[in-house]
Design an enzyme around this catalytic site. Sequence first.
Site, PDB file in Angstrom:
ATOM      1  N   GLY A 134     -64.349 -27.137 -61.090  1.00 28.50           N
ATOM      2  CA  GLY A 134     -65.757 -28.496 -60.698  1.00 28.50           C
ATOM      3  C   GLY A 134     -64.616 -29.633 -60.658  1.00 28.50           C
ATOM      4  N   ASP A 187     -67.110 -34.454 -52.201  1.00 31.20           N
ATOM      5  CA  ASP A 187     -65.223 -33.910 -52.896  1.00 31.20           C
ATOM      6  C   ASP A 187     -64.587 -34.145 -51.251  1.00 31.20           C
ATOM      7  OD1 ASP A 187     -67.354 -33.097 -54.588  1.00 31.20           O
ATOM      8  OD2 ASP A 187     -66.525 -30.927 -54.172  1.00 31.20           O
TER       9      ASP A 187
END
Length: 407
Positions: A134, A187
């Site tokens: 993660g 991200d």
Amino acid sequence: MTTWVSAWQREQGGERARVLFARHFDAEPTGVWSAPGRVNLIGEHTDYNGGLALPFALPHRTYVAVTPVDSDRIRLVSAQEQGVREVDLSTVGPGTVEGWPSYVAGVAWALRQAGHDVRGFDIAVDSCVPYGSGLSSSAALECAVAVALDGLFGLGLADTDTGRTALTGICVRAENEIAGANTGGMDQAVSLRGQAGHALELDCRDDSVRQVPFDLTAHGLALLVIDTKAEHSHAGGEYAQRRAECERAAEFLGVDTLREVTPDGLGEALASLARLSGPEGDGSAAAEVLVRRVRHVVTEIGRVQEFVALLDQDRVHEVGAAMDASHASLRDDYQVSCRELDLAVDTARGAGALGARMTGGGFGGSAIALVEAGFVESVADAVAEAFTVAGLGAPAFLVATAEGPAA
Ligand code: ADP
Ligand code: MG
């Protein structure tokens, strides 16, 4: 014993990739590039809803050593994977590349799709970003490849923020269409556009960003990252389901994205979704689920604004409540937490953390805790002990500071 995952120095990471390259391809690479993993302070599952997020770039990076070749052949090796793989760039498309090379070939493919003249290459990868935790090892890999190909093929995109925004979109396409993971753009944006000493306030409605000063050390604080090591085996399907639920809710509410539902309009929006359970609706369970999902997304965007305002006012000691509320919302309304994440968060708070929450997509992966600098070890020890007592596998820990982007 508590396990700490330290970041490599840049020279050390580059050297590892270079040595791996030389061992497998029997030559020196043309160059070495790297890109960071990330943690998200707050604003989870908001990116694909056109919302706000507040990630920063980790000191943990993925390093790539690369040499271009005069054909469409890509040869790949990774210290984290077995064997040398080969992909023909001219045959890449959705569903054609198996496993980890899809992230690399996907970036080359997406650059070509955008009209850039990209050829084949040899590439060696090594990384100290925890894998599948993660913390976005996938974006770190894509973004390292993106800046490498940008440099090797003279695209010039990495030189400007506008170009880096374009590279962000390239990497998202690679992950969505070639790697087959339907993630949002947070991200990649922070890996390409984050700045040292700053968190990135990211507005996913228009990809605009603001660098928000974020220096915990100066305030006697630290951000402890807890990698629960819990496998997120259902993550892909559940992620896609959440995304689809948000799209359905937006469609029903007559908006393009849930970003358009304001805090003032939230009550009315939830009431109209709840009425879906009436005769014209499609079942109370479905309506109840949509109410929860929308409530999370809209309140979470509000918590990002609250968090950023506190940082701007130099009141970083006060952000804990927003972190705690974010975790509760992700656990109860968005339903993406799990036993390990809840235990990590609850234990960290019990051991003195000012606030704690899961970070990233959920169903395993990592949690973050804001702690007084002197309590980093005792909070980590308490979490490790709680995992042992619960019969869970040992978590790993890292201390996160905001570092620079892909280069
Ligand atoms: P996360 O991004 O949270 O770390 P993901 O499941 O999104 O987890 O991405 C992990 C995947 O990305 C790996 O299974 C692998 O396919 C690819 N990957 C990431 N880092 C590397 C690496 N250093 N070498 C090879 N593949 C990598
Ligand atoms: Mg990922």
